[in-house]
Design an enzyme around this catalytic site. Structure first.
Site, short mmCIF file in Angstrom:
data_model
loop_
_atom_site.label_atom_id
_atom_site.label_comp_id
_atom_site.label_asym_id
_atom_site.label_seq_id
_atom_site.Cartn_x
_atom_site.Cartn_y
_atom_site.Cartn_z
N GLY A 39 5.76 -0.83 3.35
CA GLY A 39 6.51 0.51 3.97
C GLY A 39 7.24 0.99 4.83
CB SER A 42 11.69 4.72 4.13
OG SER A 42 11.76 5.71 3.99
CG ASP A 65 17.48 -2.55 2.05
OD1 ASP A 65 18.06 -3.01 2.39
OD2 ASP A 65 17.93 -1.60 0.59
CG ASP A 93 7.84 -5.91 -4.99
OD1 ASP A 93 6.72 -5.32 -5.04
OD2 ASP A 93 8.03 -5.78 -6.31
CB SER A 172 -4.42 8.30 -0.41
OG SER A 172 -5.48 8.89 -1.86
CE1 TYR A 186 2.56 9.11 -5.89
CE2 TYR A 186 1.29 10.88 -5.81
CZ TYR A 186 1.55 10.09 -4.87
OH TYR A 186 1.87 9.56 -3.34
CE LYS A 190 0.46 6.85 -3.76
NZ LYS A 190 0.12 6.08 -1.92
#
Ligand SMILES: NC(=O)C1=CN([C@@H]2O[C@H](COP(=O)(O)OP(=O)(O)OC[C@H]3O[C@@H](n4cnc5c(N)ncnc54)[C@H](OP(=O)(O)O)[C@@H]3O)[C@@H](O)[C@H]2O)C=CC1
Ligand SMILES: CCCCCCCCCCCCCCCC(=O)[C@@H](N)CO
Length: 338
Positions: A39, A42, A65, A93, A172, A186, A190
């Site tokens: 990740g 971004s 991406d 991914d 988290s 969600y 977490k």
């Protein structure tokens, strides 16, 4: 008599502070270290990459991406402190196929050496009332947020154990400490990270590998902007209690905690309180943390006990005294940590 007791208490606390460094792990040297950030293209992940890069680390950014990855690589490279540093980009991914994740981690290790620190930050969120969230989102969030952290961790752990060193961070959320309106899909994804982190830490501490779980509040990122488009009003109002942070600020705190080997990493005074209230049986990595958790647990147990069994005057005295003690220890602990 009272004076002697007070002197003993003071001496005991001082002693605890003095032995504190002896029980803490040796901080990880980021200069020259290889840090993998999933990740990393971004938001919080990108800022974590920058924070490590500006301390001399070699970085592997992982995300899907490729355009965003290359853009992030350019941004990170601006913070170089020497001309040997490298930023590597890997498009994968993290949640779909373990073998693929393992093979890209292997490639990264061939280029930049064994991973010293893995930051599991790839993640996404969906909010909405339980019956309004599409059923397949529940599975998707567990895949990305939970399995997407299991796979990279699984891919680095053997080498870390062989080298008897390493850091693993799980990002988290405050919504991974308490369940909230609108986060039925969600929050569990977490919460799951904490179960993983606690179990794993118990297994790998003998190998000098330290796990950190970060619990940020709402943070100003493209991910949050996306989430806000469909967030229920109730969720917005509840989240506002603990404010919105900047990703740079979050990155600074969580990287510092991972370097020091702290199990728990919270952001801001609300985050600090939330961590104290929900500490459960998580590993304790500093004496101040232990003292302050004890004070809180005490305060809450007293409160519960008094609600169930005592008459009103005793509620007031017991709860008042416990709250006073807890507050002073917390403020003290908070100040000494910052
Ligand atoms: N912002 C906030 O308010 C808070 C965020 N968090 C957590 O912090 C983390 C980062 O959040 P934030 O910075 O806001 O998110 P962003 O949406 O800004 O960034 C998410 C990053 O994860 C990558 N990513 C997403 N899915 C995958 C996947 N399946 N495989 C590989 N990479 C993936 C994205 O790249 P790409 O899409 O190209 O794959 C991107 O780099 C998340 O885990 C989030 O839950 C925690 C508390 C608060
Ligand atoms: C005495 C203690 C006081 C503490 C008050 C705390 C109130 C709870 C606030 C919870 C905020 C949840 C943010 C979730 C962020 C997130 O993960 C998403 N934005 C991801 O996109």
């Amino acid at each position: 008599m009272l004076l002697v007791v007070a002197a003993f208490i003071v001496a005991f606390v001082l002693l605890l502070y003095m032995i504190s460094p002896l029980i803490s792990p040796k901080p990880l040297k980021l200069n020259g270290a290889h840090v993998v950030v999933t990740g990393g293209s971004s938001g919080i992940g990108k800022c974590i990459a920058i924070e490590c890069y500006r301390q001399g680390a070699f970085i592997t950014l992982v995300a899907r991406d490729e355009t965003k990855l290359l853009q992030a690589k350019k941004e990170v490279e601006k913070f170089a402190i020497n001309d040997k540093q490298v930023v590597l980009c890997i498009s994968v991914d993290v949640s779909s196929d373990y073998n693929q994740v393992e093979s890209v981690i292997k490639q990264a290790q061939e280029k930049l050496g064994p991973v010293d620190m893995l930051v599991n930050c790839a993640g996404t969120s969906v909010s909405g009332k339980f019956e309004e969230v599409e059923v397949d989102r529940f599975k998707k969030l567990m895949e990305v947020n939970y399995l997407g952290s299991v796979y990279p961790t699984r891919a680095v752990i053997t080498t870390m154990k062989e080298r008897r060193m390493g850091r693993i961070m799980f990002v988290s959320s405050q919504a991974g400490q308490i369940g909230l309106f609108g986060y039925t899909a969600y929050s569990p994804s977490k919460f799951a990270l904490r179960g993983l982190a606690e179990s794993l830490q118990m297994e790998i501490k003998p190998y000098n590998i330290y796990v950190t779980v970060a619990y940020p509040p709402d943070t100003d990122t493209p991910g949050l902007a996306e989430e806000n488009k469909t967030k229920p009003l109730e969720t917005k109002l509840i989240s506002e209690t603990s404010g919105v942070c900047q990703p740079e600020q979050v990155a600074k705190i969580v990287v510092r905690d991972a370097v020091q080997g702290n199990f728990n990493s919270s952001v801001g005074p609300d985050g600090y309180m939330l961590s104290a209230l929900t500490c459960g049986m998580s590993p304790v990595t500093s004496i101040t943390e232990a003292l302050q958790q004890d004070a809180f647990v005490e305060m809450y147990d007293r409160q519960r006990e008094s609600v169930f069994s005592c008459s009103w005057p005793s509620i007031k005295t017991v709860f008042g005294l416990a709250a006073l003690g807890a507050a002073s220890i917390t403020i003290g602990a908070y100040l000494t940590q910052k």
